[in-house]
Design a protein around this motif. Structure first.
Motif, short mmCIF file in Angstrom:
data_model
loop_
_atom_site.label_atom_id
_atom_site.label_comp_id
_atom_site.label_asym_id
_atom_site.label_seq_id
_atom_site.Cartn_x
_atom_site.Cartn_y
_atom_site.Cartn_z
N LYS A 1 0.85 -1.16 -0.05
CA LYS A 1 0.14 0.15 0.04
C LYS A 1 0.87 1.17 -0.03
O LYS A 1 0.51 2.14 0.63
CB LYS A 1 -0.90 0.04 1.18
CG LYS A 1 -1.73 -1.17 1.27
CD LYS A 1 -3.09 -0.94 2.05
CE LYS A 1 -3.91 -2.10 2.08
NZ LYS A 1 -5.21 -2.01 2.37
N HIS A 2 1.94 1.15 -0.73
CA HIS A 2 2.93 2.40 -0.74
C HIS A 2 2.45 3.76 -1.17
O HIS A 2 2.74 4.65 -1.08
CB HIS A 2 4.18 2.06 -1.35
CG HIS A 2 4.26 1.64 -2.76
ND1 HIS A 2 3.79 0.54 -3.44
CD2 HIS A 2 4.24 2.75 -3.86
CE1 HIS A 2 3.60 0.46 -4.78
NE2 HIS A 2 3.97 1.97 -5.02
N ASP A 3 1.28 3.73 -2.11
CA ASP A 3 0.74 4.45 -2.66
C ASP A 3 -0.20 5.56 -1.71
O ASP A 3 -0.73 6.39 -2.08
CB ASP A 3 0.03 4.52 -3.93
CG ASP A 3 -0.95 3.35 -3.90
OD1 ASP A 3 -1.11 2.54 -2.76
OD2 ASP A 3 -2.05 3.21 -4.55
N SER A 4 -0.75 5.01 -0.43
CA SER A 4 -1.57 5.46 0.26
C SER A 4 -0.86 6.26 1.70
O SER A 4 -1.55 6.01 2.70
CB SER A 4 -2.67 4.77 0.73
OG SER A 4 -2.05 3.94 1.44
N ILE A 5 0.40 6.49 1.66
CA ILE A 5 1.12 7.05 2.85
C ILE A 5 0.33 8.42 3.25
O ILE A 5 0.00 9.27 2.32
CB ILE A 5 2.51 7.26 2.58
CG1 ILE A 5 3.24 5.89 2.20
CG2 ILE A 5 3.24 8.05 3.70
CD1 ILE A 5 4.56 6.21 2.04
N ARG A 6 -0.16 8.71 4.50
CA ARG A 6 -0.71 9.80 4.79
C ARG A 6 0.10 10.34 6.08
O ARG A 6 -0.66 11.16 6.85
CB ARG A 6 -2.03 9.37 5.50
CG ARG A 6 -3.08 8.94 4.35
CD ARG A 6 -4.44 8.43 4.89
NE ARG A 6 -4.18 7.69 6.11
CZ ARG A 6 -4.47 6.32 6.15
NH1 ARG A 6 -5.35 5.52 5.21
NH2 ARG A 6 -4.35 5.72 7.22
N THR A 7 1.24 10.33 6.23
CA THR A 7 2.07 10.93 7.12
C THR A 7 3.09 11.59 6.58
O THR A 7 3.62 11.53 5.41
CB THR A 7 2.56 9.93 8.21
OG1 THR A 7 3.33 9.08 7.77
CG2 THR A 7 1.42 9.21 9.07
N GLU A 8 3.87 12.64 7.27
CA GLU A 8 4.91 13.53 6.94
C GLU A 8 6.14 12.50 6.70
O GLU A 8 6.64 12.86 5.81
CB GLU A 8 5.18 14.60 7.63
CG GLU A 8 3.97 15.56 7.66
CD GLU A 8 4.50 16.88 8.34
OE1 GLU A 8 5.68 17.00 8.63
OE2 GLU A 8 3.55 17.60 8.59
N THR A 9 6.40 11.61 7.47
CA THR A 9 7.66 10.77 7.33
C THR A 9 7.18 9.30 6.92
O THR A 9 6.23 8.89 7.57
CB THR A 9 8.37 10.82 8.65
OG1 THR A 9 7.82 10.28 9.70
CG2 THR A 9 8.85 12.29 8.93
N LEU A 10 8.21 8.64 6.29
CA LEU A 10 7.97 6.99 6.12
C LEU A 10 8.21 6.44 7.34
O LEU A 10 7.45 5.49 7.78
CB LEU A 10 8.76 6.71 5.05
CG LEU A 10 8.79 5.31 4.64
CD1 LEU A 10 7.52 5.08 4.07
CD2 LEU A 10 9.85 5.15 3.47
N LYS A 11 8.98 6.91 8.57
CA LYS A 11 9.28 6.33 9.44
C LYS A 11 8.11 6.35 10.35
O LYS A 11 7.42 5.09 11.02
CB LYS A 11 10.26 6.87 10.23
CG LYS A 11 10.78 6.30 11.65
CD LYS A 11 11.71 7.12 12.33
CE LYS A 11 12.96 6.29 12.50
NZ LYS A 11 14.00 7.08 13.38
N ALA A 12 7.10 7.19 10.46
CA ALA A 12 5.95 7.37 11.18
C ALA A 12 4.90 6.68 10.58
O ALA A 12 4.08 5.98 11.30
CB ALA A 12 5.54 8.84 11.21
N TYR A 13 4.84 6.42 9.22
CA TYR A 13 3.92 5.55 8.42
C TYR A 13 4.02 4.25 8.94
O TYR A 13 3.42 3.42 8.95
CB TYR A 13 4.12 5.74 6.95
CG TYR A 13 3.12 4.91 6.26
CD1 TYR A 13 1.95 5.24 6.21
CD2 TYR A 13 3.75 3.92 5.44
CE1 TYR A 13 1.24 4.31 5.50
CE2 TYR A 13 2.92 3.08 4.69
CZ TYR A 13 1.64 3.36 4.55
OH TYR A 13 0.96 2.65 3.76
N LEU A 14 5.59 3.74 8.88
CA LEU A 14 5.76 2.40 9.29
C LEU A 14 5.38 2.17 10.85
O LEU A 14 4.89 0.97 11.34
CB LEU A 14 7.35 2.08 9.36
CG LEU A 14 7.75 2.06 7.69
CD1 LEU A 14 9.14 1.96 7.48
CD2 LEU A 14 6.96 0.94 6.85
#
Length: 163
Positions: free
Chosen positions: A43-56
């Motif tokens: 689901k890499h196309d639906s990131i809703r946070t400013e940082t990738l780390k926070a998304y993970l």
């Protein structure tokens, strides 16, 4: 576009430490970490946070909460591993202190523990923590402060008991 390998190499250690702080066991942390990267990649196309780390971290937390709902409450067995290095007294003391702090953190509510770990161990800004946990920034600050205060009181109590 970042490759899966680059994504994993960049964030696997942080996600593992975060998952371990939530679950308290190595095996669960490994499972959560691997599943986090699979879900992030799918689901890499639906990131809703400013940082990738926070998304993970958000994915890892959701996986942890999902596993807690599915799993009956169990008391984990202690995981004792011997350190292959020479064991000077200070290294042993530090390891026990860290285990005690980890056990203490398991007594704190999940959301408070999550906010504390995100801030202290992973140094995320309060705004990002608030977004991940769906809180106000003030509430995130309060949660971290309360855990710090409880940890200090617990630490003082531990020192008084040991003397």
């Amino acid at each position: 576009m970042i490759s899966f390998h680059q994504l994993y190499e960049s964030y696997a250690e942080d996600v593992y430490r975060f998952a371990f702080s939530l679950s308290g066991t190595r095996i669960d942390a490994e499972d959560i970490t691997s599943e986090t990267f699979i879900r992030a990649w799918v689901k890499h196309d639906s990131i809703r946070t400013e940082t990738l780390k926070a998304y993970l971290f958000t994915i890892a937390r959701n996986l942890y909460l999902e596993s807690m709902r599915k799993k009956p409450q169990q008391i984990p067995l202690e995981d004792f591993c011997q350190d292959p290095k020479p064991n000077p007294e200070r290294i042993v003391e530090a390891a026990f202190d860290l285990m005690d702090v980890h056990k203490f953190l398991q007594t704190v509510s999940e959301i408070d523990r999550t906010a504390f770990v995100m801030r202290v161990q992973h140094e995320l800004p309060y705004a990002e923590i608030a977004r991940c946990l769906e809180l106000t920034e003030s509430a995130a600050k309060v949660k971290v402060h309360r855990v710090r205060r409880k940890l200090l009181a617990w630490s003082i109590n531990q020192k008084e008991v040991s003397t």
